[in-house]
Design a protein around this motif. Sequence first.
Motif, PDB file in Angstrom:
ATOM      1  N   LEU A  11     -14.665 -12.402  -9.697  1.00  0.00           N
ATOM      2  CA  LEU A  11     -14.314 -11.044  -9.297  1.00  0.00           C
ATOM      3  C   LEU A  11     -14.875 -10.033 -10.295  1.00  0.00           C
ATOM      4  N   MET A  12     -14.816 -10.358 -11.574  1.00  0.00           N
ATOM      5  CA  MET A  12     -15.373  -9.494 -12.618  1.00  0.00           C
ATOM      6  C   MET A  12     -16.860  -9.253 -12.367  1.00  0.00           C
ATOM      7  N   MET A  13     -17.617 -10.327 -12.101  1.00  0.00           N
ATOM      8  CA  MET A  13     -19.050 -10.208 -11.836  1.00  0.00           C
ATOM      9  C   MET A  13     -19.308  -9.404 -10.560  1.00  0.00           C
ATOM     10  N   PHE A  14     -18.513  -9.664  -9.541  1.00  0.00           N
ATOM     11  CA  PHE A  14     -18.671  -8.960  -8.263  1.00  0.00           C
ATOM     12  C   PHE A  14     -18.554  -7.450  -8.468  1.00  0.00           C
ATOM     13  N   ILE A  15     -17.484  -7.014  -9.135  1.00  0.00           N
ATOM     14  CA  ILE A  15     -17.257  -5.574  -9.316  1.00  0.00           C
ATOM     15  C   ILE A  15     -18.292  -4.981 -10.269  1.00  0.00           C
ATOM     16  N   GLU A  16     -18.656  -5.731 -11.323  1.00  0.00           N
ATOM     17  CA  GLU A  16     -19.638  -5.250 -12.307  1.00  0.00           C
ATOM     18  C   GLU A  16     -20.929  -4.813 -11.627  1.00  0.00           C
ATOM     19  N   PHE A  17     -21.451  -5.634 -10.729  1.00  0.00           N
ATOM     20  CA  PHE A  17     -22.723  -5.315 -10.086  1.00  0.00           C
ATOM     21  C   PHE A  17     -22.534  -4.493  -8.812  1.00  0.00           C
ATOM     22  N   PHE A  18     -21.337  -4.521  -8.237  1.00  0.00           N
ATOM     23  CA  PHE A  18     -21.012  -3.609  -7.137  1.00  0.00           C
ATOM     24  C   PHE A  18     -21.107  -2.173  -7.631  1.00  0.00           C
ATOM     25  N   ILE A  19     -20.620  -1.938  -8.844  1.00  0.00           N
ATOM     26  CA  ILE A  19     -20.660  -0.597  -9.443  1.00  0.00           C
ATOM     27  C   ILE A  19     -22.102  -0.112  -9.557  1.00  0.00           C
ATOM     28  N   TRP A  20     -22.971  -0.952 -10.116  1.00  0.00           N
ATOM     29  CA  TRP A  20     -24.373  -0.573 -10.318  1.00  0.00           C
ATOM     30  C   TRP A  20     -25.067  -0.351  -8.972  1.00  0.00           C
ATOM     31  N   GLY A  21     -24.852  -1.268  -8.047  1.00  0.00           N
ATOM     32  CA  GLY A  21     -25.474  -1.144  -6.734  1.00  0.00           C
ATOM     33  C   GLY A  21     -24.962   0.015  -5.914  1.00  0.00           C
ATOM     34  N   MET A 114     -24.629  -0.211 -19.852  1.00  0.00           N
ATOM     35  CA  MET A 114     -25.546  -1.300 -20.185  1.00  0.00           C
ATOM     36  C   MET A 114     -24.919  -2.352 -21.123  1.00  0.00           C
ATOM     37  N   PRO A 115     -24.101  -1.961 -22.099  1.00  0.00           N
ATOM     38  CA  PRO A 115     -23.448  -2.997 -22.919  1.00  0.00           C
ATOM     39  C   PRO A 115     -22.516  -3.898 -22.120  1.00  0.00           C
ATOM     40  N   THR A 116     -21.988  -3.399 -20.985  1.00  0.00           N
ATOM     41  CA  THR A 116     -21.051  -4.222 -20.209  1.00  0.00           C
ATOM     42  C   THR A 116     -21.748  -5.419 -19.574  1.00  0.00           C
ATOM     43  N   LEU A 117     -23.069  -5.333 -19.374  1.00  0.00           N
ATOM     44  CA  LEU A 117     -23.810  -6.469 -18.825  1.00  0.00           C
ATOM     45  C   LEU A 117     -23.759  -7.658 -19.773  1.00  0.00           C
ATOM     46  N   ALA A 118     -23.868  -7.378 -21.068  1.00  0.00           N
ATOM     47  CA  ALA A 118     -23.765  -8.450 -22.062  1.00  0.00           C
ATOM     48  C   ALA A 118     -22.316  -8.902 -22.221  1.00  0.00           C
ATOM     49  N   LEU A 119     -21.375  -7.969 -22.093  1.00  0.00           N
ATOM     50  CA  LEU A 119     -19.964  -8.307 -22.279  1.00  0.00           C
ATOM     51  C   LEU A 119     -19.454  -9.250 -21.189  1.00  0.00           C
ATOM     52  N   ILE A 144     -23.939 -10.771  -5.051  1.00  0.00           N
ATOM     53  CA  ILE A 144     -23.210 -10.521  -3.801  1.00  0.00           C
ATOM     54  C   ILE A 144     -22.553  -9.130  -3.851  1.00  0.00           C
ATOM     55  N   GLY A 145     -22.030  -8.755  -5.012  1.00  0.00           N
ATOM     56  CA  GLY A 145     -21.432  -7.433  -5.175  1.00  0.00           C
ATOM     57  C   GLY A 145     -22.437  -6.321  -4.929  1.00  0.00           C
ATOM     58  N   TRP A 146     -23.666  -6.499  -5.453  1.00  0.00           N
ATOM     59  CA  TRP A 146     -24.732  -5.510  -5.252  1.00  0.00           C
ATOM     60  C   TRP A 146     -25.055  -5.403  -3.763  1.00  0.00           C
ATOM     61  N   ILE A 147     -25.142  -6.555  -3.082  1.00  0.00           N
ATOM     62  CA  ILE A 147     -25.457  -6.589  -1.654  1.00  0.00           C
ATOM     63  C   ILE A 147     -24.382  -5.873  -0.839  1.00  0.00           C
ATOM     64  N   ASN A 172     -21.225  10.799  -2.476  1.00  0.00           N
ATOM     65  CA  ASN A 172     -20.063   9.922  -2.351  1.00  0.00           C
ATOM     66  C   ASN A 172     -20.301   8.551  -2.989  1.00  0.00           C
ATOM     67  N   THR A 173     -21.570   8.196  -3.196  1.00  0.00           N
ATOM     68  CA  THR A 173     -21.865   6.926  -3.870  1.00  0.00           C
ATOM     69  C   THR A 173     -21.297   6.929  -5.284  1.00  0.00           C
ATOM     70  N   PHE A 174     -21.276   8.090  -5.915  1.00  0.00           N
ATOM     71  CA  PHE A 174     -20.704   8.190  -7.255  1.00  0.00           C
ATOM     72  C   PHE A 174     -19.191   8.018  -7.220  1.00  0.00           C
ATOM     73  N   LEU A 175     -18.572   8.495  -6.140  1.00  0.00           N
ATOM     74  CA  LEU A 175     -17.127   8.301  -5.992  1.00  0.00           C
ATOM     75  C   LEU A 175     -16.810   6.819  -5.815  1.00  0.00           C
ATOM     76  N   MET A 176     -17.612   6.122  -4.995  1.00  0.00           N
ATOM     77  CA  MET A 176     -17.393   4.692  -4.804  1.00  0.00           C
ATOM     78  C   MET A 176     -17.558   3.937  -6.115  1.00  0.00           C
ATOM     79  N   ALA A 177     -18.576   4.320  -6.896  1.00  0.00           N
ATOM     80  CA  ALA A 177     -18.782   3.688  -8.197  1.00  0.00           C
ATOM     81  C   ALA A 177     -17.633   3.994  -9.146  1.00  0.00           C
ATOM     82  N   SER A 178     -17.120   5.212  -9.076  1.00  0.00           N
ATOM     83  CA  SER A 178     -16.020   5.616  -9.944  1.00  0.00           C
ATOM     84  C   SER A 178     -14.757   4.804  -9.664  1.00  0.00           C
ATOM     85  N   VAL A 179     -14.433   4.644  -8.369  1.00  0.00           N
ATOM     86  CA  VAL A 179     -13.242   3.873  -7.993  1.00  0.00           C
ATOM     87  C   VAL A 179     -13.388   2.421  -8.432  1.00  0.00           C
TER      88      VAL A 179
END
Length: 420
Positions: A11-21, A114-119, A144-147, A172-179
């Motif tokens: 779930l951590m990985m999913f949300i991490e890259f969902f945010i970027w995508g 960017m540091p969160t990618l290593a974390l 999968i999160g990015w997709i 609104n993409t910024f709002l989705m990333a913020s949430v």
Amino acid sequence: MKLTTRLQLSLMMFIEFFIWGSWFVTLGTFLITNLHATGAQTGSVFSTQSWGAIIAPFIIGLIADRYFNAEKILGVLHLIGAGLMYYMYSVGDITAIYPESFFFYLLAYMILYMPTLALVNSISFNQMKDPEKEFSTIRVWGTIGWIVAGLLISYAFLWDSEESVKAGLMKNTFLMASVASLVLGLFSFTLPKTPPKVAPGTKVKVSDILGLDALKLLKDKNFLVFFIASILICIPLAFYYQNANPFLSNIGVTNPTGKMTIGQISEVLFLLMLPYFFKKFGFKKTILLGMLAWALRYALFAYGNAGELSFMLIMGIALHGVCYDFFFVSGQIYTNAKAGEKYKSAAQGLITLATYGIGMLIGFKTAGLITDAYTTSQTIFDWKMIWIIPSGIALVVFLLFAISFNEKKEKPIIDQSLKI
């Protein structure tokens, strides 16, 4: 690994890259359409990723590895990031944030992100007994999160439709990333404890943080050739990140963000095929195939269109798996094998600095200048030339690497390093 831990990390990985995508894919379209940014200004904004990659090792090396648990730093960084993303969404008149000002907002965010990618990698590895077997099953949830983010933008919310873009709904993409960032920020404090790797008070050299000890590997001609090629191939890579979504939107492709997720799907598929190519063809031919794919995909973009030749655009997007996996993942494996135990971490840090730092920085600058040179108005672009140029650059890098890299002098890469 316990099932609950596996679910937490996934779930951590999913949300991490969902945010970027959520915002990165459509950023170019947003800048050009809503902020009326030039190519150079768009390139500068995208370069915040490179500056974040350059600064990230200092945050990890000087703070995360020495004083605080990784999961706590991850939480704090994402909570602050959520605030920055929300500000970029909520500002009254989005056109009031001129591209120059937008650069500084996004720079602050990328220095945090960017540091969160290593974390997230560090937190995952800390829970694994056999990372070579376990990590890929966790990391794939990031893709999968990015997709999912791209599919939501195109097919659920329709934010990248022509009408929505003109209405300014892409913010609104910024709002989705913020949430999502807020959710991950809070969720991070529930993750498995990952204490500092280095005892407080231990002297840490800048050379250690940046992986400069691995510069000794550049004495090897083949590694030097690979290192230079890694920087150069990031120039055409930057064109894709910066221009692909604006290009597809501008020529009238429907649901462009959703269609671009085909690239991430192919990335998963070709990652699974990578061990076979390594064994069958060796490192040089595999990495050359990745370089050639960059040249081919941009040629497809140059001559394709949103009508009867739309299949060429889809093919170009689908080549992302070959482009990325066969060069960048292959390069990480090669670097790991060449460096050995002593310089393994330093070498990976150096290659990351060279590609996502220096290479992409040059690439975004170049992409911005080329885009401006072939733009006649806010909505009229000579996309054929904008794509032919990076295609040519990739082809030149391909030829130089083919001539200069001598695989016969290489020690065979251990098959164990290919397990995913």
